[in-house]
Design a protein around this motif. Structure first.
Motif, PDB file in Angstrom:
ATOM      1  N   GLN A   3       0.915  -1.185   0.066  1.00 12.95           N
ATOM      2  CA  GLN A   3      -0.012   0.025  -0.094  1.00 12.95           C
ATOM      3  C   GLN A   3       0.741   1.365  -0.097  1.00 12.95           C
ATOM      4  OE1 GLN A   3      -2.642  -0.800   3.392  1.00 12.95           O
ATOM      5  NE2 GLN A   3      -3.824  -2.355   2.450  1.00 12.95           N
ATOM      6  N   ALA A   4       2.060   1.153   0.706  1.00 15.09           N
ATOM      7  CA  ALA A   4       2.857   2.537   0.826  1.00 15.09           C
ATOM      8  C   ALA A   4       3.478   2.589  -0.650  1.00 15.09           C
ATOM      9  CB  ALA A   4       3.942   2.076   1.679  1.00 15.09           C
ATOM     10  N   ALA A   5       3.773   1.634  -1.213  1.00 14.13           N
ATOM     11  CA  ALA A   5       4.410   1.736  -2.525  1.00 14.13           C
ATOM     12  C   ALA A   5       3.527   2.325  -3.481  1.00 14.13           C
ATOM     13  CB  ALA A   5       4.918   0.297  -2.931  1.00 14.13           C
ATOM     14  N   ALA A   6       2.321   1.547  -3.539  1.00 13.60           N
ATOM     15  CA  ALA A   6       1.346   2.306  -4.592  1.00 13.60           C
ATOM     16  C   ALA A   6       1.077   3.812  -4.154  1.00 13.60           C
ATOM     17  CB  ALA A   6      -0.007   1.613  -4.099  1.00 13.60           C
ATOM     18  N   ARG A   7       0.895   4.200  -2.967  1.00 16.58           N
ATOM     19  CA  ARG A   7       0.804   5.761  -2.601  1.00 16.58           C
ATOM     20  C   ARG A   7       2.000   6.618  -2.984  1.00 16.58           C
ATOM     21  NH1 ARG A   7      -0.877   3.593   2.463  1.00 16.58           N
ATOM     22  NH2 ARG A   7       1.215   4.123   3.602  1.00 16.58           N
ATOM     23  N   LEU A   8       3.201   6.123  -3.186  1.00 13.18           N
ATOM     24  CA  LEU A   8       4.429   6.899  -3.569  1.00 13.18           C
ATOM     25  C   LEU A   8       4.247   6.714  -5.120  1.00 13.18           C
ATOM     26  CD1 LEU A   8       7.047   5.304  -1.153  1.00 13.18           C
ATOM     27  CD2 LEU A   8       6.132   7.819  -1.121  1.00 13.18           C
ATOM     28  N   PHE A   9       3.889   5.671  -5.692  1.00 12.74           N
ATOM     29  CA  PHE A   9       3.974   5.483  -7.245  1.00 12.74           C
ATOM     30  C   PHE A   9       2.930   6.329  -7.705  1.00 12.74           C
ATOM     31  CE2 PHE A   9       6.880   1.921  -6.917  1.00 12.74           C
ATOM     32  CZ  PHE A   9       7.789   2.122  -7.958  1.00 12.74           C
ATOM     33  N   GLU A  10       1.677   6.803  -7.035  1.00 13.53           N
ATOM     34  CA  GLU A  10       0.887   7.419  -7.707  1.00 13.53           C
ATOM     35  C   GLU A  10       1.159   8.797  -7.891  1.00 13.53           C
ATOM     36  OE1 GLU A  10      -2.391   7.190  -4.998  1.00 13.53           O
ATOM     37  OE2 GLU A  10      -3.095   5.184  -5.709  1.00 13.53           O
ATOM     38  N   VAL A  11       2.232   9.449  -7.010  1.00 11.54           N
ATOM     39  CA  VAL A  11       2.572  10.618  -6.993  1.00 11.54           C
ATOM     40  C   VAL A  11       3.931  10.955  -7.704  1.00 11.54           C
ATOM     41  CG1 VAL A  11       1.070  11.370  -5.484  1.00 11.54           C
ATOM     42  CG2 VAL A  11       3.142  10.897  -4.788  1.00 11.54           C
ATOM     43  N   ALA A  12       4.573   9.753  -7.808  1.00  8.02           N
ATOM     44  CA  ALA A  12       6.169   9.561  -8.241  1.00  8.02           C
ATOM     45  C   ALA A  12       6.358  10.300  -9.577  1.00  8.02           C
ATOM     46  CB  ALA A  12       6.646   8.301  -8.232  1.00  8.02           C
ATOM     47  N   GLU A  13       7.330  11.201  -9.837  1.00  2.10           N
ATOM     48  CA  GLU A  13       7.869  11.697 -10.912  1.00  2.10           C
ATOM     49  C   GLU A  13       9.186  11.249 -11.407  1.00  2.10           C
ATOM     50  OE1 GLU A  13       7.615  15.907 -10.902  1.00  2.10           O
ATOM     51  OE2 GLU A  13       5.428  15.974 -10.454  1.00  2.10           O
ATOM     52  N   GLY A  14       9.616  10.380 -10.510  1.00  2.00           N
ATOM     53  CA  GLY A  14      11.158   9.703 -10.641  1.00  2.00           C
ATOM     54  C   GLY A  14      11.022   8.186  -9.802  1.00  2.00           C
ATOM     55  N   PRO A  15      12.309   7.591  -9.808  1.00  4.69           N
ATOM     56  CA  PRO A  15      12.488   6.479  -9.160  1.00  4.69           C
ATOM     57  C   PRO A  15      12.104   6.576  -7.681  1.00  4.69           C
ATOM     58  CG  PRO A  15      14.319   6.776 -10.790  1.00  4.69           C
ATOM     59  CD  PRO A  15      13.627   8.159 -10.574  1.00  4.69           C
ATOM     60  N   ILE A  16      11.645   5.303  -7.120  1.00  3.30           N
ATOM     61  CA  ILE A  16      11.314   5.168  -5.738  1.00  3.30           C
ATOM     62  C   ILE A  16      11.993   4.282  -5.322  1.00  3.30           C
ATOM     63  CG2 ILE A  16       9.285   4.643  -4.271  1.00  3.30           C
ATOM     64  CD1 ILE A  16       9.116   7.334  -5.429  1.00  3.30           C
ATOM     65  N   SER A  17      12.508   4.426  -3.934  1.00  2.00           N
ATOM     66  CA  SER A  17      13.624   3.345  -3.515  1.00  2.00           C
ATOM     67  C   SER A  17      12.944   2.868  -2.270  1.00  2.00           C
ATOM     68  CB  SER A  17      14.747   4.257  -2.773  1.00  2.00           C
ATOM     69  OG  SER A  17      14.458   5.122  -1.823  1.00  2.00           O
ATOM     70  N   MET A  18      13.526   1.408  -2.339  1.00  2.00           N
ATOM     71  CA  MET A  18      12.894   0.582  -0.911  1.00  2.00           C
ATOM     72  C   MET A  18      13.007   1.384   0.388  1.00  2.00           C
ATOM     73  SD  MET A  18      11.400  -2.489  -0.775  1.00  2.00           S
ATOM     74  CE  MET A  18      12.110  -3.676  -1.695  1.00  2.00           C
ATOM     75  N   THR A  19      14.085   2.365   0.606  1.00  3.86           N
ATOM     76  CA  THR A  19      14.194   3.128   1.783  1.00  3.86           C
ATOM     77  C   THR A  19      12.813   3.957   1.828  1.00  3.86           C
ATOM     78  OG1 THR A  19      16.411   3.002   1.823  1.00  3.86           O
ATOM     79  CG2 THR A  19      15.439   4.746   2.850  1.00  3.86           C
ATOM     80  N   GLU A  20      12.456   4.527   0.704  1.00  4.07           N
ATOM     81  CA  GLU A  20      11.312   5.473   0.917  1.00  4.07           C
ATOM     82  C   GLU A  20      10.063   4.684   1.061  1.00  4.07           C
ATOM     83  OE1 GLU A  20      11.668   8.935  -2.268  1.00  4.07           O
ATOM     84  OE2 GLU A  20      12.525   7.159  -3.161  1.00  4.07           O
ATOM     85  N   ILE A  21       9.927   3.427   0.378  1.00  4.82           N
ATOM     86  CA  ILE A  21       8.938   2.747   0.790  1.00  4.82           C
ATOM     87  C   ILE A  21       8.632   2.258   2.200  1.00  4.82           C
ATOM     88  CG2 ILE A  21       7.670   0.485  -0.112  1.00  4.82           C
ATOM     89  CD1 ILE A  21       8.765   0.677  -2.691  1.00  4.82           C
ATOM     90  N   ALA A  22       9.889   1.751   2.653  1.00 10.66           N
ATOM     91  CA  ALA A  22       9.817   1.690   4.140  1.00 10.66           C
ATOM     92  C   ALA A  22       9.403   2.379   5.181  1.00 10.66           C
ATOM     93  CB  ALA A  22      11.497   0.703   4.460  1.00 10.66           C
ATOM     94  N   HIS A  23      10.070   3.527   4.726  1.00 10.17           N
ATOM     95  CA  HIS A  23       9.777   4.832   5.431  1.00 10.17           C
ATOM     96  C   HIS A  23       8.237   5.132   5.648  1.00 10.17           C
ATOM     97  CE1 HIS A  23      10.045   8.678   7.482  1.00 10.17           C
ATOM     98  NE2 HIS A  23       9.495   9.252   6.719  1.00 10.17           N
ATOM     99  N   GLU A  24       7.326   4.999   4.499  1.00 11.77           N
ATOM    100  CA  GLU A  24       5.975   5.407   4.118  1.00 11.77           C
ATOM    101  C   GLU A  24       5.447   4.413   4.744  1.00 11.77           C
ATOM    102  OE1 GLU A  24       2.397   7.305   2.464  1.00 11.77           O
ATOM    103  OE2 GLU A  24       4.719   7.786   2.775  1.00 11.77           O
ATOM    104  N   ALA A  25       5.680   3.026   4.995  1.00 13.11           N
ATOM    105  CA  ALA A  25       5.148   1.955   5.502  1.00 13.11           C
ATOM    106  C   ALA A  25       5.302   1.932   7.038  1.00 13.11           C
ATOM    107  CB  ALA A  25       5.491   0.581   4.957  1.00 13.11           C
ATOM    108  N   GLY A  26       6.335   2.602   7.614  1.00 16.14           N
ATOM    109  CA  GLY A  26       6.537   2.636   9.112  1.00 16.14           C
ATOM    110  C   GLY A  26       7.348   1.295   9.496  1.00 16.14           C
ATOM    111  N   VAL A  27       8.022   0.922   8.535  1.00 16.54           N
ATOM    112  CA  VAL A  27       8.738  -0.334   9.026  1.00 16.54           C
ATOM    113  C   VAL A  27      10.477   0.008   8.640  1.00 16.54           C
ATOM    114  CG1 VAL A  27       6.962  -2.019   8.575  1.00 16.54           C
ATOM    115  CG2 VAL A  27       8.598  -1.460   6.579  1.00 16.54           C
ATOM    116  N   SER A  28      11.338  -0.921   9.115  1.00 15.96           N
ATOM    117  CA  SER A  28      12.566  -0.822   8.676  1.00 15.96           C
ATOM    118  C   SER A  28      13.015  -1.262   7.469  1.00 15.96           C
ATOM    119  CB  SER A  28      13.361  -1.438   9.896  1.00 15.96           C
ATOM    120  OG  SER A  28      13.205  -2.922   9.630  1.00 15.96           O
TER     121      SER A  28
END
Length: 206
Positions: A14-39
């Motif tokens: 779900q976090a990755a989906a939220r980020l990709f919906e507004v992404a204008e460039g590459p998304i990192s696993m670190t960003e996904i983890a931060h958005e999901a609230g996990v390490s």
């Protein structure tokens, strides 16, 4: 799967989906983890890459299409139209996250290699495509029909028609269906006696 592991997995998707919906460039696993609230370590225990997260999301959306497809009745053309219109609705509701990451390899190459997120979507449309062609007295062209459907109903192109051209979902569905039916006939007639046997894709259907 343990409940906390399953919860983390869903949160990451779900976090990755939220980020990709507004992404204008590459998304990192670190960003996904931060958005999901996990390490980040937790994220990598669930998914090997950002692409794997996104493909899992795509597979979940494709599963919704397959479940809808299996409930449809009527002729092949009727089912194909219902399935295609439902896909347009899914794209409008969930498809923005599927647009940013594009694969350089061809659709059929990935489908025939068994990419799960493509297989589930293909299985949703194959029976209706096959029956629609039979109703029009056209030879079975196998997965070339799915290939054509995928080109026309690509989320990026659907958003282009909805948002850039300003068509309604109803108009997009009607116009793409008309092009699809004409394209299927063109593919079949252009192929002539060399049409792909039905058995070529039959083994991939559920």
């Amino acid at each position: 799967m343990r409940s906390d592991t399953e919860r983390n997995r869903k949160n990451l998707i779900q976090a990755a989906a939220r980020l990709f919906e507004v992404a204008e460039g590459p998304i990192s696993m670190t960003e996904i983890a931060h958005e999901a609230g996990v390490s980040v370590a937790t994220a990598y225990r669930q998914f090997a890459s950002v692409e794997e997260v996104l493909n899992t999301y795509r597979q979940d959306v494709g599963q919704l299409l397959l479940e809808f497809s299996e409930r449809q009745q009527g002729s092949g053309v009727q089912r194909l139209e219902s399935i295609s219109r439902y896909w347009i609705r899914l794209v409008r509701e969930r498809g923005a996250a599927m647009v940013p990451m594009r694969n350089r390899r061809g659709y059929l190459a990935r489908l025939w290699e068994g990419a799960d997120y493509l297989l589930v979507q293909a299985n949703a449309v194959r029976p209706a495509l096959r029956d629609a062609m039979q109703e029009q007295s056209l030879p079975d062209i196998g997965d070339k029909a799915v290939f054509l459907w995928n080109i026309l109903f690509d989320p990026r192109e659907i958003f282009d028609l909805l948002d850039t051209v300003g068509l309604s979902e109803q108009q997009v569905g009607s116009q793409l269906m008309a092009v699809l039916l004409g394209g299927l006939r063109g593919f079949a007639e252009g192929q002539g006696a060399n049409a792909e046997p039905a058995s070529h894709s039959a083994g991939r259907e559920k």
